[in-house]
Design an enzyme around this catalytic site. Structure first.
Site, short mmCIF file in Angstrom:
data_model
loop_
_atom_site.label_atom_id
_atom_site.label_comp_id
_atom_site.label_asym_id
_atom_site.label_seq_id
_atom_site.Cartn_x
_atom_site.Cartn_y
_atom_site.Cartn_z
N LYS A 80 -4.72 0.83 -1.67
CA LYS A 80 -4.01 -0.42 -1.33
C LYS A 80 -3.35 -0.31 0.05
O LYS A 80 -3.52 -1.18 0.89
CB LYS A 80 -2.93 -0.73 -2.39
CG LYS A 80 -3.48 -0.89 -3.80
CD LYS A 80 -2.39 -1.28 -4.80
CE LYS A 80 -1.32 -0.23 -5.01
NZ LYS A 80 -1.80 1.04 -5.61
N ARG A 136 4.09 -5.70 -10.29
CA ARG A 136 3.57 -4.59 -11.08
C ARG A 136 3.83 -4.79 -12.56
O ARG A 136 3.44 -3.95 -13.36
CB ARG A 136 4.31 -3.33 -10.66
CG ARG A 136 3.48 -2.33 -9.90
CD ARG A 136 4.42 -1.17 -9.61
NE ARG A 136 3.73 0.00 -9.23
CZ ARG A 136 3.46 0.36 -7.99
NH1 ARG A 136 3.75 -0.46 -7.01
NH2 ARG A 136 2.87 1.50 -7.75
N ARG A 166 -3.71 13.38 0.01
CA ARG A 166 -3.05 12.33 0.80
C ARG A 166 -1.89 12.89 1.62
O ARG A 166 -1.15 13.75 1.18
CB ARG A 166 -2.51 11.24 -0.11
CG ARG A 166 -1.63 10.27 0.67
CD ARG A 166 -1.40 8.98 0.00
NE ARG A 166 -0.73 9.11 -1.27
CZ ARG A 166 -0.49 8.08 -2.05
NH1 ARG A 166 -0.87 6.88 -1.69
NH2 ARG A 166 0.12 8.26 -3.20
N ARG A 190 3.63 13.21 -0.37
CA ARG A 190 4.62 12.52 -1.19
C ARG A 190 4.99 13.36 -2.41
O ARG A 190 4.13 13.96 -3.01
CB ARG A 190 4.08 11.16 -1.64
CG ARG A 190 4.47 10.05 -0.71
CD ARG A 190 3.75 8.77 -0.98
NE ARG A 190 3.79 8.31 -2.36
CZ ARG A 190 3.28 7.15 -2.78
NH1 ARG A 190 2.70 6.35 -1.89
NH2 ARG A 190 3.33 6.80 -4.04
N ARG A 211 2.05 8.08 -13.54
CA ARG A 211 1.90 6.80 -12.84
C ARG A 211 0.68 6.04 -13.34
O ARG A 211 0.70 4.81 -13.46
CB ARG A 211 1.82 7.04 -11.33
CG ARG A 211 3.18 7.38 -10.74
CD ARG A 211 3.07 8.06 -9.40
NE ARG A 211 2.41 7.27 -8.39
CZ ARG A 211 1.90 7.76 -7.27
NH1 ARG A 211 1.99 9.06 -7.01
NH2 ARG A 211 1.31 6.97 -6.40
P1 AP5 Z 1 -3.59 4.83 -0.40
O1 AP5 Z 1 -4.07 3.75 0.49
O2 AP5 Z 1 -2.36 5.55 -0.01
O3 AP5 Z 1 -3.49 4.30 -1.92
P2 AP5 Z 1 -2.48 3.31 -2.62
O4 AP5 Z 1 -3.28 2.41 -3.49
O5 AP5 Z 1 -1.58 2.67 -1.61
O6 AP5 Z 1 -1.72 4.36 -3.54
P3 AP5 Z 1 -0.17 4.52 -3.83
O7 AP5 Z 1 0.02 5.89 -4.45
O8 AP5 Z 1 0.65 4.20 -2.62
O9 AP5 Z 1 0.05 3.46 -4.90
P4 AP5 Z 1 1.15 3.40 -5.89
O10 AP5 Z 1 0.93 2.03 -6.37
O11 AP5 Z 1 1.15 4.44 -6.94
O12 AP5 Z 1 2.46 3.78 -5.05
P5 AP5 Z 1 3.58 2.87 -4.31
O13 AP5 Z 1 3.94 3.52 -3.05
O14 AP5 Z 1 3.18 1.46 -4.32
O15 AP5 Z 1 -4.82 5.85 -0.61
C1 AP5 Z 1 -4.67 7.03 -1.40
C2 AP5 Z 1 -5.39 8.21 -0.72
O16 AP5 Z 1 -6.80 7.99 -0.77
C3 AP5 Z 1 -5.04 8.38 0.78
O17 AP5 Z 1 -5.04 9.73 1.07
C4 AP5 Z 1 -6.21 7.64 1.50
O18 AP5 Z 1 -6.45 8.19 2.79
C5 AP5 Z 1 -7.37 7.91 0.54
N1 AP5 Z 1 -8.33 6.79 0.49
C6 AP5 Z 1 -8.05 5.45 0.48
N2 AP5 Z 1 -9.19 4.71 0.38
C7 AP5 Z 1 -10.21 5.62 0.30
C8 AP5 Z 1 -11.63 5.50 0.17
N3 AP5 Z 1 -12.23 4.28 0.10
N4 AP5 Z 1 -12.37 6.64 0.11
C9 AP5 Z 1 -11.77 7.86 0.17
N5 AP5 Z 1 -10.44 8.05 0.30
C10 AP5 Z 1 -9.67 6.94 0.36
O19 AP5 Z 1 4.79 3.06 -5.35
C11 AP5 Z 1 5.44 4.30 -5.51
C12 AP5 Z 1 6.50 4.20 -6.59
O20 AP5 Z 1 7.50 3.21 -6.20
C13 AP5 Z 1 6.01 3.72 -7.96
O21 AP5 Z 1 5.50 4.79 -8.73
C14 AP5 Z 1 7.29 3.12 -8.55
O22 AP5 Z 1 8.14 4.12 -9.02
C15 AP5 Z 1 7.94 2.46 -7.33
N6 AP5 Z 1 7.52 1.05 -7.19
C16 AP5 Z 1 6.77 0.53 -6.18
N7 AP5 Z 1 6.56 -0.79 -6.38
C17 AP5 Z 1 7.20 -1.12 -7.53
C18 AP5 Z 1 7.32 -2.31 -8.29
N8 AP5 Z 1 6.74 -3.46 -7.87
N9 AP5 Z 1 8.03 -2.28 -9.43
C19 AP5 Z 1 8.63 -1.14 -9.85
N10 AP5 Z 1 8.53 0.03 -9.21
C20 AP5 Z 1 7.82 0.05 -8.04
MG MG Z 2 0.49 2.74 -1.23
#
Ligand code: AP5
Ligand code: MG
Ligand code: ZN
Length: 216
Positions: free
Chosen positions: A13, A88, A127, A160, A171
């Protein structure tokens, strides 16, 4: 355009959000990035959010909805935005709909980046992220030009805390229970587009541009 990006942790994402927002000139609103910024600055919101994030659990709906709606009131969101990691839960999705309705706006599309669980652990373990600008890298699939440094802003890139395998599994469980119901929620509204997230980063982006009608 007003877009929601949906998908499991590690689906890509954040990676796709950067490219989409560049192409469409709209702000990228990532709740994860907002929380991590607060954590790195040790604010009271950051201290509260860290308790849940480090365990791989969701931050409370109340706190999350408050920061997102405040952000959406900014002038730069009037002509479009991309939400990454929000909503979410169904409670968050309802709050977003009500907010947009009172503003006389609505979402254009929800992009689901679909990636089977098997891919996710490998993506997370390699990552590296930039806490300054939110850019994501991967030591194998998307390495930075200079090792350990962000291509965009030159800051150090780090692993991270919530990317260790045990937390990633937590997660994923939470995603299945609380976020997956949103797939049906947006499908029923007729605004869900499913993107195959298993392809190379550039190919995923090309498919997204096709769906958005911006593949020129
Ligand atoms: P990346 O682009 O970083 O993936 P992502 O989908 O953004 O993954 P996240 O871990 O950021 O998602 P998340 O939803 O768990 O965490 P968030 O920060 O939102 O890609 C991942 C890896 O793969 C990278 O190394 C990239 O280079 C590689 N990659 C990407 N595409 C690829 C491809 N096509 N091929 C190969 N490699 C590839 O949330 C973190 C925490 O915050 C949550 O756990 C929660 O505690 C809190 N939080 C956030 N939002 C909320 C909410 N709305 N409500 C409640 N709590 C929340
Ligand atoms: Mg992300
Ligand atoms: Zn950076």
């Amino acid at each position: 355009m007003k877009i929601v990006l949906l998908g499991p942790p590690g689906a890509g994402k954040g990676t796709q959000a950067k490219s989409i927002c560049n192409r469409l000139s709209i702000p990228h609103i990532s709740t994860g990035d907002i929380f991590r910024k607060h954590i790195s600055e040790n604010t009271s919101l950051g201290i509260e959010a860290k308790k849940s994030i480090d365990k791989g659990q969701l931050v409370s709906d109340e706190l999350t909805i408050r920061i997102v709606l405040e952000r959406l009131k900014n002038e730069d969101c009037k002509s479009g935005f991309l939400l990454d990691g929000f909503p979410r839960t169904v409670v968050q999705a309802n709050a977003l709909d009500s907010f947009l309705e009172t503003e006389g706006q609505k979402l254009d599309t929800t992009l689901l980046i679909d990636v089977p669980k098997d891919f996710i652990i490998e993506r997370m373990s390699g990552r590296r992220v930039c806490l300054t600008c939110g850019a994501s890298y991967h030591i194998k699939f998307n390495p930075p030009i200079f090792e350990g440094k962000c291509d965009i802003c030159g800051s150090d890139i780090i692993q991270r805390k919530d990317d260790e395998e045990k937390t990633v599994r937590e997660r994923l469980d939470i995603y299945n229970q609380q976020t997956e119901p949103l797939i049906k929620y947006y499908r029923d509204k007729g605004i869900l587009a499913v993107i195959d997230g298993t392809q190379a980063i550039n190919d995923v982006f090309k498919n997204i541009c096709k769906v958005l009608g911006r593949d020129n």
